[in-house]
Design a protein around this motif. Structure first.
Motif, PDB file in Angstrom:
ATOM      1  N   ASN A   1       0.641   4.920  10.440  1.00 50.14           N
ATOM      2  CA  ASN A   1      -0.255   3.853  10.867  1.00 50.14           C
ATOM      3  C   ASN A   1      -0.318   2.712   9.856  1.00 50.14           C
ATOM      4  O   ASN A   1      -0.060   2.897   8.656  1.00 50.14           O
ATOM      5  CB  ASN A   1      -1.667   4.389  11.086  1.00 50.14           C
ATOM      6  CG  ASN A   1      -2.260   5.011   9.847  1.00 50.14           C
ATOM      7  OD1 ASN A   1      -1.816   6.057   9.393  1.00 50.14           O
ATOM      8  ND2 ASN A   1      -3.268   4.357   9.271  1.00 50.14           N
TER       9      ASN A   1
ATOM     10  N   ASP B   1      -2.549  -0.422   7.911  1.00 44.32           N
ATOM     11  CA  ASP B   1      -3.909  -0.546   7.372  1.00 44.32           C
ATOM     12  C   ASP B   1      -4.829  -1.146   8.427  1.00 44.32           C
ATOM     13  O   ASP B   1      -4.424  -2.034   9.195  1.00 44.32           O
ATOM     14  CB  ASP B   1      -3.916  -1.466   6.149  1.00 44.32           C
ATOM     15  CG  ASP B   1      -3.294  -0.833   4.921  1.00 44.32           C
ATOM     16  OD1 ASP B   1      -3.089   0.389   4.915  1.00 44.32           O
ATOM     17  OD2 ASP B   1      -3.001  -1.578   3.962  1.00 44.32           O
ATOM     18  N   ASP B   2      -6.068  -0.698   8.446  1.00 47.46           N
ATOM     19  CA  ASP B   2      -7.055  -1.377   9.264  1.00 47.46           C
ATOM     20  C   ASP B   2      -7.528  -2.632   8.533  1.00 47.46           C
ATOM     21  O   ASP B   2      -7.062  -2.941   7.428  1.00 47.46           O
ATOM     22  CB  ASP B   2      -8.224  -0.452   9.607  1.00 47.46           C
ATOM     23  CG  ASP B   2      -8.958   0.088   8.380  1.00 47.46           C
ATOM     24  OD1 ASP B   2      -8.794  -0.471   7.275  1.00 47.46           O
ATOM     25  OD2 ASP B   2      -9.713   1.070   8.535  1.00 47.46           O
ATOM     26  N   ALA B   3      -8.442  -3.376   9.143  1.00 51.33           N
ATOM     27  CA  ALA B   3      -8.873  -4.655   8.559  1.00 51.33           C
ATOM     28  C   ALA B   3      -9.471  -4.456   7.172  1.00 51.33           C
ATOM     29  O   ALA B   3      -9.192  -5.233   6.242  1.00 51.33           O
ATOM     30  CB  ALA B   3      -9.886  -5.332   9.485  1.00 51.33           C
ATOM     31  N   ALA B   4     -10.270  -3.414   7.016  1.00 48.37           N
ATOM     32  CA  ALA B   4     -10.885  -3.162   5.713  1.00 48.37           C
ATOM     33  C   ALA B   4      -9.828  -2.801   4.678  1.00 48.37           C
ATOM     34  O   ALA B   4      -9.901  -3.236   3.518  1.00 48.37           O
ATOM     35  CB  ALA B   4     -11.919  -2.046   5.833  1.00 48.37           C
ATOM     36  N   GLY B   5      -8.835  -2.023   5.080  1.00 48.59           N
ATOM     37  CA  GLY B   5      -7.759  -1.647   4.160  1.00 48.59           C
ATOM     38  C   GLY B   5      -6.943  -2.850   3.722  1.00 48.59           C
ATOM     39  O   GLY B   5      -6.570  -2.968   2.541  1.00 48.59           O
ATOM     40  N   LYS B   6      -6.659  -3.747   4.661  1.00 46.72           N
ATOM     41  CA  LYS B   6      -5.915  -4.965   4.320  1.00 46.72           C
ATOM     42  C   LYS B   6      -6.695  -5.803   3.306  1.00 46.72           C
ATOM     43  O   LYS B   6      -6.124  -6.342   2.345  1.00 46.72           O
ATOM     44  CB  LYS B   6      -5.659  -5.787   5.582  1.00 46.72           C
ATOM     45  CG  LYS B   6      -4.666  -5.180   6.557  1.00 46.72           C
ATOM     46  CD  LYS B   6      -4.527  -6.062   7.790  1.00 46.72           C
ATOM     47  CE  LYS B   6      -3.671  -5.414   8.860  1.00 46.72           C
ATOM     48  NZ  LYS B   6      -2.256  -5.336   8.486  1.00 46.72           N
ATOM     49  N   THR B   7      -8.001  -5.886   3.516  1.00 49.36           N
ATOM     50  CA  THR B   7      -8.842  -6.664   2.604  1.00 49.36           C
ATOM     51  C   THR B   7      -8.845  -6.055   1.211  1.00 49.36           C
ATOM     52  O   THR B   7      -8.726  -6.766   0.207  1.00 49.36           O
ATOM     53  CB  THR B   7     -10.272  -6.749   3.156  1.00 49.36           C
ATOM     54  OG1 THR B   7     -10.263  -7.440   4.410  1.00 49.36           O
ATOM     55  CG2 THR B   7     -11.178  -7.504   2.188  1.00 49.36           C
TER      56      THR B   7
ATOM     57  N   ASP C   1       2.241  -1.065  12.481  1.00 49.81           N
ATOM     58  CA  ASP C   1       1.884   0.293  12.874  1.00 49.81           C
ATOM     59  C   ASP C   1       3.041   0.881  13.673  1.00 49.81           C
ATOM     60  O   ASP C   1       3.505   0.291  14.642  1.00 49.81           O
ATOM     61  CB  ASP C   1       0.604   0.264  13.718  1.00 49.81           C
ATOM     62  CG  ASP C   1       0.008   1.646  13.900  1.00 49.81           C
ATOM     63  OD1 ASP C   1       0.742   2.549  14.341  1.00 49.81           O
ATOM     64  OD2 ASP C   1      -1.187   1.824  13.616  1.00 49.81           O
TER      65      ASP C   1
ATOM     66  N   CYS D   1       2.979   4.293  14.723  1.00 53.47           N
ATOM     67  CA  CYS D   1       2.585   5.564  15.340  1.00 53.47           C
ATOM     68  C   CYS D   1       2.968   5.629  16.818  1.00 53.47           C
ATOM     69  O   CYS D   1       3.451   6.658  17.304  1.00 53.47           O
ATOM     70  CB  CYS D   1       1.089   5.791  15.170  1.00 53.47           C
ATOM     71  SG  CYS D   1       0.583   6.103  13.452  1.00 53.47           S
TER      72      CYS D   1
END
Length: 277
Positions: A121, A123-129, A194, A196
């Motif tokens: 997968n 990164d989600d938005a928080a992970g990117k930030t 992503d 997956c």
């Protein structure tokens, strides 16, 4: 050893002879992490190539030019330079993201795909930030934040207590990584796609390896990852964290060697003329 690939000095290990295996290290490490696997696979009759990615280890560290596409293109260029038409490719953590890119963009270079302690997968938005903020701080001179963020979570609690020498060695590799490599790779990982939902498109023989004490890639993600690949097997290494290949090298080597032997039986990995087969 080193050579010039895509106008960049790239360092690499090339040991053994026979069917080719290429090992791609994780973030924020270097090819040194593969020492136990290079020794075991080369002794078993395989040619093992392990590069330092651009910005890592002994390879050159450009200010720009970091992306999953570029990392994958560097791997292909090195394989062609070394006369390797196709290989079993193993990628650990960030190396697994690069392996997914290879399967999408250079599938005929890969005879088998070994996904070690990695995920499919994005990164989600928080992970990117978080990655963007850490990259900015590294460029501002706070490179020690990477060691602080990653050093301890790379290992199982048992390893931290019982094998402190391994922890110290890995810390030294992190400290050696260039600022450009750290920041550029953080940004590259944040921008990776992503895969997956696309795993069903990859019909290569595949291995998905996890570890029961991995704090970065939880072991419960390994089953679904393997199930989504049409032609895969899996193993979970006991008593290990994210650096399973160093924490429990015998178990990792046994699982990896079984897979590499299977792939070498199914494919001709001795194409040494450098063609993109």
């Amino acid at each position: 050893m080193h050579t010039t690939i895509n106008n960049l000095r790239i360092a690499y290990t090339d040991e053994g002879s026979g069917p080719a295996v290429v090992l791609i290290h994780g973030f924020p490490l270097s090819r040194a992490m593969w020492q136990p696997q290079v020794a075991a696979l080369s002794a078993a009759g395989f040619r093992v190539v392990a590069p330092d990615l651009r910005g890592f280890g002994d390879s050159e560290a450009p200010r720009e030019g970091y992306s999953m596409d570029q990392f994958a293109d560097d791997i292909v260029a090195l394989m062609n330079h070394l006369g390797i038409g196709r290989a079993v490719v193993g990628g650990m953590s960030m190396g697994g993201y690069i392996l997914l890119n290879l399967l999408k963009r250079h599938p005929r270079k890969v005879a088998g795909a070994a996904f070690l302690l990695t995920r499919c997968n994005a990164d989600d938005a928080a992970g990117k930030t978080r990655r963007a903020e850490l990259a900015a701080k590294v460029r501002a001179g706070e490179r020690a934040l990477v060691e602080k963020a990653f050093a301890d979570i790379l290992f199982a609690p048992r390893t931290l207590k019982e094998q402190p020498q391994i922890v110290d060695t890995v810390r030294s590799w992190i400290q050696k990584t260039s600022i450009a490599g750290l920041a550029g790779s953080l940004e590259a990982m944040a921008q990776r796609p992503d895969y997956c939902a696309r795993l069903g498109e990859f019909d290569h023989p595949a291995l998905v390896m996890g570890a029961d004490d991995d704090q970065i890639v939880p072991p419960e993600t390994i089953g679904p990852f393997a199930t989504a690949l049409p032609n895969s097997t899996s193993c979970v290494i006991p008593g290990a964290g994210h650096m399973a290949n160093l924490e429990q090298p015998q178990s990792v080597n046994a699982c990896l060697l079984k897979f590499v032997r299977l792939c070498s039986q199914r494919f001709d990995l001795r194409d040494n003329n450098g063609r993109d087969v």
